[in-house]
Design a protein around this motif. Structure first.
Motif, PDB file in Angstrom:
ATOM      1  N   ILE A 154       0.843  -1.268  -0.042  1.00 40.03           N
ATOM      2  CA  ILE A 154      -0.077   0.149   0.002  1.00 40.03           C
ATOM      3  C   ILE A 154       0.868   1.233   0.174  1.00 40.03           C
ATOM      4  O   ILE A 154       0.420   2.199  -0.697  1.00 40.03           O
ATOM      5  N   ILE A 155       1.918   1.075   0.786  1.00 46.65           N
ATOM      6  CA  ILE A 155       2.707   2.599   1.293  1.00 46.65           C
ATOM      7  C   ILE A 155       4.026   2.197   0.545  1.00 46.65           C
ATOM      8  O   ILE A 155       4.867   1.240   1.007  1.00 46.65           O
ATOM      9  N   ASP A 156       4.567   3.123   0.014  1.00 50.59           N
ATOM     10  CA  ASP A 156       6.088   3.350  -0.300  1.00 50.59           C
ATOM     11  C   ASP A 156       6.784   4.591   0.512  1.00 50.59           C
ATOM     12  O   ASP A 156       6.246   5.619   0.422  1.00 50.59           O
ATOM     13  N   LEU A 157       7.920   4.089   0.790  1.00 52.95           N
ATOM     14  CA  LEU A 157       8.656   5.332   1.514  1.00 52.95           C
ATOM     15  C   LEU A 157       9.933   5.506   0.473  1.00 52.95           C
ATOM     16  O   LEU A 157      10.911   4.887   0.790  1.00 52.95           O
ATOM     17  N   PRO A 158       9.559   6.202  -0.725  1.00 55.29           N
ATOM     18  CA  PRO A 158      10.750   6.309  -1.635  1.00 55.29           C
ATOM     19  C   PRO A 158      12.112   6.626  -1.412  1.00 55.29           C
ATOM     20  O   PRO A 158      13.144   6.257  -1.909  1.00 55.29           O
ATOM     21  N   GLU A 159      12.211   7.637  -0.464  1.00 57.43           N
ATOM     22  CA  GLU A 159      13.372   7.924  -0.085  1.00 57.43           C
ATOM     23  C   GLU A 159      14.593   6.811   0.481  1.00 57.43           C
ATOM     24  O   GLU A 159      15.639   7.138   0.576  1.00 57.43           O
ATOM     25  N   LEU A 160      14.020   5.980   1.244  1.00 58.67           N
ATOM     26  CA  LEU A 160      14.427   4.616   1.733  1.00 58.67           C
ATOM     27  C   LEU A 160      14.882   3.747   0.601  1.00 58.67           C
ATOM     28  O   LEU A 160      15.658   2.942   0.975  1.00 58.67           O
ATOM     29  N   GLY A 161      14.653   3.729  -0.426  1.00 54.67           N
ATOM     30  CA  GLY A 161      15.020   2.877  -1.498  1.00 54.67           C
ATOM     31  C   GLY A 161      14.700   1.340  -1.540  1.00 54.67           C
ATOM     32  O   GLY A 161      15.206   0.860  -2.491  1.00 54.67           O
ATOM     33  N   GLY A 162      13.633   0.954  -0.889  1.00 50.08           N
ATOM     34  CA  GLY A 162      13.447  -0.274  -0.867  1.00 50.08           C
ATOM     35  C   GLY A 162      12.906  -0.935  -2.160  1.00 50.08           C
ATOM     36  O   GLY A 162      12.954  -2.009  -2.600  1.00 50.08           O
ATOM     37  N   ALA A 163      11.634   0.063  -2.899  1.00 51.80           N
ATOM     38  CA  ALA A 163      11.076  -0.399  -4.066  1.00 51.80           C
ATOM     39  C   ALA A 163      12.174  -0.644  -5.095  1.00 51.80           C
ATOM     40  O   ALA A 163      12.221  -1.465  -5.863  1.00 51.80           O
ATOM     41  N   LEU A 169      15.907  -6.487  -8.378  1.00 54.86           N
ATOM     42  CA  LEU A 169      16.057  -8.145  -8.384  1.00 54.86           C
ATOM     43  C   LEU A 169      15.236  -8.619  -9.537  1.00 54.86           C
ATOM     44  O   LEU A 169      14.764  -9.689  -9.603  1.00 54.86           O
ATOM     45  N   ASP A 170      14.589  -7.593 -10.447  1.00 56.35           N
ATOM     46  CA  ASP A 170      13.801  -7.982 -11.497  1.00 56.35           C
ATOM     47  C   ASP A 170      12.605  -8.266 -11.116  1.00 56.35           C
ATOM     48  O   ASP A 170      11.706  -9.284 -11.448  1.00 56.35           O
ATOM     49  N   VAL A 171      12.053  -7.885  -9.825  1.00 53.74           N
ATOM     50  CA  VAL A 171      10.588  -7.799  -9.244  1.00 53.74           C
ATOM     51  C   VAL A 171       9.802  -6.599  -9.671  1.00 53.74           C
ATOM     52  O   VAL A 171      10.390  -5.578  -9.083  1.00 53.74           O
ATOM     53  N   PRO A 172       8.742  -6.873 -10.302  1.00 56.32           N
ATOM     54  CA  PRO A 172       7.951  -5.407 -10.509  1.00 56.32           C
ATOM     55  C   PRO A 172       7.193  -5.152  -9.059  1.00 56.32           C
ATOM     56  O   PRO A 172       6.884  -6.119  -8.325  1.00 56.32           O
ATOM     57  N   VAL A 173       7.224  -3.555  -8.930  1.00 54.78           N
ATOM     58  CA  VAL A 173       6.661  -3.396  -7.540  1.00 54.78           C
ATOM     59  C   VAL A 173       5.621  -2.451  -7.835  1.00 54.78           C
ATOM     60  O   VAL A 173       5.505  -1.765  -8.747  1.00 54.78           O
ATOM     61  N   ARG A 174       4.385  -2.959  -7.084  1.00 53.89           N
ATOM     62  CA  ARG A 174       3.318  -2.188  -7.324  1.00 53.89           C
ATOM     63  C   ARG A 174       3.092  -1.459  -5.734  1.00 53.89           C
ATOM     64  O   ARG A 174       2.905  -1.909  -4.767  1.00 53.89           O
ATOM     65  N   THR A 175       2.767  -0.113  -5.883  1.00 53.95           N
ATOM     66  CA  THR A 175       2.495   0.636  -4.590  1.00 53.95           C
ATOM     67  C   THR A 175       1.568   1.623  -4.901  1.00 53.95           C
ATOM     68  O   THR A 175       1.182   1.879  -6.169  1.00 53.95           O
ATOM     69  N   LEU A 176       0.783   1.923  -3.906  1.00 56.47           N
ATOM     70  CA  LEU A 176      -0.563   2.709  -4.123  1.00 56.47           C
ATOM     71  C   LEU A 176      -0.279   4.088  -3.658  1.00 56.47           C
ATOM     72  O   LEU A 176      -0.943   4.984  -4.372  1.00 56.47           O
ATOM     73  N   ILE A 177       0.227   4.486  -2.474  1.00 56.42           N
ATOM     74  CA  ILE A 177       0.633   5.858  -2.086  1.00 56.42           C
ATOM     75  C   ILE A 177       2.197   5.981  -1.651  1.00 56.42           C
ATOM     76  O   ILE A 177       2.773   4.739  -1.333  1.00 56.42           O
ATOM     77  N   SER A 178       2.489   7.019  -1.750  1.00 53.27           N
ATOM     78  CA  SER A 178       3.891   7.244  -1.167  1.00 53.27           C
ATOM     79  C   SER A 178       3.924   8.386  -0.213  1.00 53.27           C
ATOM     80  O   SER A 178       3.105   9.387  -0.445  1.00 53.27           O
ATOM     81  N   PHE A 179       4.670   8.414   0.921  1.00 45.63           N
ATOM     82  CA  PHE A 179       5.112   9.567   1.779  1.00 45.63           C
ATOM     83  C   PHE A 179       6.363   9.559   1.792  1.00 45.63           C
ATOM     84  O   PHE A 179       7.310   8.843   1.762  1.00 45.63           O
ATOM     85  N   GLU A 180       6.738  11.089   2.102  1.00 47.26           N
ATOM     86  CA  GLU A 180       7.970  11.470   2.095  1.00 47.26           C
ATOM     87  C   GLU A 180       8.615  11.347   3.401  1.00 47.26           C
ATOM     88  O   GLU A 180       7.575  10.994   4.248  1.00 47.26           O
ATOM     89  N   GLY A 181       9.932  11.088   3.631  1.00 46.46           N
ATOM     90  CA  GLY A 181      10.426  10.994   4.830  1.00 46.46           C
ATOM     91  C   GLY A 181      10.559   9.266   5.134  1.00 46.46           C
ATOM     92  O   GLY A 181      10.387   8.542   4.395  1.00 46.46           O
TER      93      GLY A 181
END
Length: 182
Positions: A154-163, A169-181
């Motif tokens: 549901i949530i991505d924290l893009p600054e932390l780089g997990g997605a 690793l060639d895994v498509p990632v689906r996230t619905l919303i993102s939050f900064e920080g």
């Protein structure tokens, strides 16, 4: 990608708790989203939308909120559900992997008969941050011979780089919303 309306609706359903579990952290609490029937239904529908109609054998949920979401997703796509748990929580023979966290190393496991070689699996959890847990789950499933179709959050924290770590690793990632920080 989700629509701005969907993202705004889902963001509004997530509670933010400051300074939890430690000072400086903004904890994104999805229990409020889970308690909102409309938001919960939309989130589950959207998590798997790109793979609707695809053959999915198993949905692997990461302990603990991934169990709630993963069970709902598995039901939606008519797949089995596989729990990925912390070490020592499963009663039968398991396969285990160590993985990195922001603050150290932990281990997760899965029953040795939970997936079979060639199973098409989607990994589900509530949030992707640094990606250590999700990366461990993907590696564990692949070690067992599963084909990981995607990882959904549901949530991505893009600054932390997990997605991005999963995409490497060639895994498509689906996230619905993102939050900064974080």
């Amino acid at each position: 990608m989700t629509t701005p309306t969907l993202e705004n609706d889902l963001k509004a359903a997530v509670r933010t708790i400051a300074d939890y579990p430690k000072p400086g952290i903004l904890f994104r609490d999805i229990t409020t989203l889970l308690g909102n029937a409309r938001a919960f239904r939309r989130a589950v529908d959207e998590l798997v939308q790109p793979w609707a109609g695809s053959k999915i054998d198993q949905v692997a949920g990461i302990e603990a909120r991934g169990f709630i979401l993963g069970g709902a997703v598995a039901h939606q796509v008519s797949a089995g559900f596989v729990p990925i748990r912390k070490k020592g929580k499963l009663p039968h023979t398991t396969v285990r992997i160590a993985y990195s966290l922001e603050y150290g190393i932990d281990e997760m496991e899965i029953h040795e008969d939970a997936v079979t070689a060639g199973d098409r699996v989607i990994v589900v959890d509530d949030l992707i941050a640094t990606g250590g847990t999700a990366e461990g789950a993907v590696k564990l499933l692949r070690r067992m011979g599963a084909e990981v179709l995607a990882a959904c959050f549901i949530i991505d924290l893009p600054e932390l780089g997990g997605a991005d770590k999963l995409r490497m690793l060639d895994v498509p990632v689906r996230t619905l919303i993102s939050f900064e920080g974080h």
